[in-house]
Enzyme design. Structure first.
Site, short mmCIF file in Angstrom:
data_model
loop_
_atom_site.label_atom_id
_atom_site.label_comp_id
_atom_site.label_asym_id
_atom_site.label_seq_id
_atom_site.Cartn_x
_atom_site.Cartn_y
_atom_site.Cartn_z
N SER A 1 -2.62 5.36 -0.92
CA SER A 1 -3.45 4.45 -0.66
C SER A 1 -4.51 4.97 0.27
O SER A 1 -4.26 5.68 1.26
CB SER A 1 -2.79 3.33 -0.13
OG SER A 1 -1.91 2.81 -1.08
N ASN B 1 0.75 -1.28 0.07
CA ASN B 1 -0.02 0.17 0.05
C ASN B 1 0.95 1.23 0.08
O ASN B 1 1.40 1.68 1.25
CB ASN B 1 -0.92 0.06 1.10
CG ASN B 1 -1.64 -1.13 1.27
OD1 ASN B 1 -2.83 -1.25 0.48
ND2 ASN B 1 -1.67 -2.46 1.73
N GLU B 2 1.26 1.63 -1.35
CA GLU B 2 2.10 2.66 -1.40
C GLU B 2 1.58 4.10 -1.01
O GLU B 2 0.31 4.18 -0.91
CB GLU B 2 2.67 2.99 -2.82
CG GLU B 2 3.46 1.59 -3.41
CD GLU B 2 4.74 1.58 -2.62
OE1 GLU B 2 5.08 2.31 -1.63
OE2 GLU B 2 5.64 0.73 -3.07
N PRO B 3 2.26 5.21 -1.01
CA PRO B 3 1.65 6.61 -0.64
C PRO B 3 0.51 6.87 -1.71
O PRO B 3 0.42 6.57 -2.87
CB PRO B 3 2.84 7.65 -1.03
CG PRO B 3 3.97 6.77 -0.56
CD PRO B 3 3.96 5.41 -0.92
N THR C 1 10.35 2.10 -3.65
CA THR C 1 10.17 0.50 -3.43
C THR C 1 10.88 -0.34 -4.26
O THR C 1 11.56 -1.23 -4.02
CB THR C 1 8.68 0.33 -3.32
OG1 THR C 1 8.11 1.22 -2.34
CG2 THR C 1 8.45 -1.26 -3.18
#
Length: 648
Positions: free
Chosen positions: A175, A171-173, A190
């Site tokens: 999300s 869940n990246e920035p 990432t």
């Protein structure tokens, strides 16, 4: 009884005061090993409790380096203490997409190697996101994944790691806090962090399937784990920062069932450890006082000698002012301490009073050995000091601990082989065997899979390239060839195919070299942020060798070990014990030494998350160190290289 009650109440109040910046529960262990054992123990207790009740434990599992110790302990508990996983149901957080389950980088492979293949879990109870789905089937599959979790009663316990973007799962920035299992695009940072596992960022998938934050939130208990100083900055944001989609882990602050479990290094930037004077009364030893005053000067943007009592009082340091004031005396003390770290004589200044100097005056000419984990760390990290030690007449040796062959591009191998063939041809030598090897290399490279281990011939050529560059750099610094040592520590090569590769031979080779030189000074890479990195492994090998020699060799007691840092980070100003200033001309000489490493110029195989060339990173870092000293009121230099002494 009343006294005990009062003491316990006061202890709770003090803890609340110390942790007032922390917005969720945090448990800290001395090291990752202790923390991993504790978490594994909690998982085992949950499994046994559920089994006793005739119920099934449902676990949400994570991958990556962080949980490896937890899984190792669960395997041990199964094999040695009878912990059964029969009936346990697991759901993994994520998987790269696309990704074959048989790939070395797949999380199916990871989980089998680290856990599932060693315990008695029923494989039908194991669930891992599927990386081979057709794209038009992914959404339906993700919905079914959610339903499967619900069908077994939801997750009893979810364990998490955290990425440097603040991602949990993938869940990246950006999300959403109510997001479910879905296909996501991976953040560039990432992918950078995963590049070593894939043999380069270009091979890292751009997407992944991940449980959503909303899915994670439904777990009845959530444990987020983090180890090493590398994770300290993002842990501070996640624990003390405002809730924001820019740092998805901050959403965990909304949960009543979450706990962060950290080692001391990962917790080091939390307020209660980094700036404890802001949350409690402190025991002001010399190191803490120095750290606090430098922090204050930086915070209020003043030189040390201009700090006032008002500055102290307004920034949590009134206790220090009262106990050890007046503040001007404190300022003078710290200013002098910082000033005394500066020296143009890294080998000690002959015939000088050395009481306030970082290095000893005697012997006037020292034997110094610079250990370089990779073939360019010496000139990148301390090239200016290296050159100055030689210029000042010290007996300087450099020891390259590994071949560094993994950091050479494949097309460089082809180029050098073509050169070798043409040269042999030019002198009338037979080129038949070279041409055969060359064709075999081209075939292998054309079919090479991400992170596939090179053939011995290719690995050798890459090593020769780096060796020739290192010799050129060391010669430029002024060394004779017999003072240039190539150790080729075996762990570096063995580690490409097996874990825990450090062995007796690594220590013995280092011991023999040290015994041969009997140095007064050792310079070694002190980068510990990555606990599995080559730098920290090489440092521990040096320490092991010194500890052995200390038992029998008298010269060791007069040997000082200085740590330097690599191209990315420098020691904090308050930590620095020796700062070697560089003139503009010395900065250029250092740059030229770095330029000798042509295979690392323009673009490195593993650049990390910094696109700058190594010489640019090094110069910017050295100039920043000088700027920090200047802002504290010290002399203004072009650049500075910094060192911290390790006492063994």
């Amino acid at each position: 009884m009343n006294d005990q009650f009062y003491l316990k109440k006061m202890a709770r109040l003090n803890l609340l005061e110390e942790t007032r910046y922390e917005k969720l529960p945090v448990t800290i262990y001395a090291n990752k090993a202790d923390a991993s054992l504790a978490i594994a123990g909690r998982i085992a207790a949950l499994i046994r409790k559920k089994q006793k009740l005739g119920e099934r434990a449902v676990l949400g599992l994570a991958t990556g380096v962080t949980p490896i110790g937890v899984y190792a302990e669960l395997v041990r508990l199964h094999k040695e203490e009878g912990l059964s996983f029969n009936g346990v149901v697991t759901f993994n957080l994520d998987e790269y997409y696309p990704m074959k389950p048989t790939s070395a980088q797949s999380y199916v492979t990871f989980m089998n190697e680290n856990l599932f293949s060693h315990i008695d879990i029923d494989k039908k109870d194991v669930h891992i996101p599927k990386g081979t789905l057709d794209k038009d089937k992914v959404a339906e599959w993700c919905l079914d994944y959610e339903k499967k979790i619900e069908s077994v009663g939801g997750l009893d316990l979810q364990i998490l790691g955290i990425g440097r973007t603040g991602h949990i799962g993938f869940n990246e920035p950006g999300s959403a806090p109510n997001s479910g299992t879905r296909l996501v695009t991976l953040d560039d940072l990432t992918r950078n962090d995963a590049s070593r596992d894939f043999g380069g960022k270009q091979n890292v998938p751009t997407k992944a399937i991940t449980m959503g934050i909303g899915t994670i939130f439904k777990a009845r208990e959530i444990i987020l784990m983090a180890w090493s100083a590398k994770k300290a900055p993002i842990i501070k944001k996640a624990v003390e920062g405002d809730i924001s989609g820019d740092v998805p882990a901050t959403y965990l602050q909304l949960s009543d069932h979450v706990e962060f479990v950290l080692d001391e290094a990962a917790a080091s930037e939390l307020t209660r450890f980094d700036t404890p004077w802001l949350v409690k009364d402190c025991s002001w030893d010399s190191n803490l006082k120095k750290k606090a005053v430098i922090w204050l000067a930086t915070t209020v943007n003043k030189p040390i000698l201009k700090l006032t009592e008002e500055d102290y009082n307004n920034h949590g340091m009134a206790q220090l002012a009262v106990e050890q004031g007046p503040v001007y005396n404190i300022n003078i003390d710290i200013f002098n301490q910082v000033q005394h770290t500066i020296t143009g004589w890294p080998g000690g200044k002959p015939d000088a009073d050395d009481i306030q100097r970082p290095e000893r005056a005697t012997p006037a000419k020292k034997r110094s050995v610079i250990f370089s984990p990779h073939p360019d760390d010496d000139v990148i990290s301390m090239g200016g000091t290296f050159i100055r030690l030689v210029d000042q007449g010290h007996d300087v040796h450099v020891a390259y601990q590994t071949s560094g062959n993994t950091a050479v591009w494949d097309d460089d191998v082809i180029r050098y082989m073509e050169f070798a063939t043409d040269f042999n041809k030019s002198i009338g030598a037979d080129t038949g065997k070279l041409k055969t090897i060359y064709q075999d290399m081209r075939t292998f490279i054309s079919q090479k899979q991400p992170n596939q281990v090179d053939t011995p011939e290719i690995a050798n050529v890459k090593g020769f390239i780096r060796k020739s560059e290192a010799i050129s750099g060391a010669r430029y610094a002024g060394l004779q060839d017999d003072h240039i040592h190539f150790m080729a520590l075996p762990f570096y090569e063995i580690g490409k195919t097996q874990k825990d590769a450090v062995g007796e031979k690594d220590i013995l080779l280092t011991t023999n070299l040290l015994q041969q030189i009997k140095p007064h000074q050792i310079f070694a890479a002190g980068d510990f942020a990555d606990p599995h990195g080559t730098h920290v492994v090489c440092f521990h090998i040096i320490l092991a060798a010194l500890q052995r020699l200390k038992q029998t060799e008298t010269w060791v007691k007069d040997c000082w070990l200085w740590m330097y840092r690599g191209a990315w980070h420098e020691f904090a100003t308050y930590e620095i014990e020796m700062a070697v200033p560089l003139s503009p001309q010395e900065v250029i000489r250092k740059r030229n030494a770095i330029f000798k490493h042509q295979s690392q110029k323009d673009r490195a195989v593993f650049p990390g998350d910094d696109a700058r060339e190594f010489w640019v990173r090094a110069e910017d870092r050295n100039r920043e160190t000088a700027r920090c000293y200047d802002q504290l009121g010290l002399a203004e230099y072009e650049a500075m290289e910094a060192f911290v002494r390790w006492k063994f």
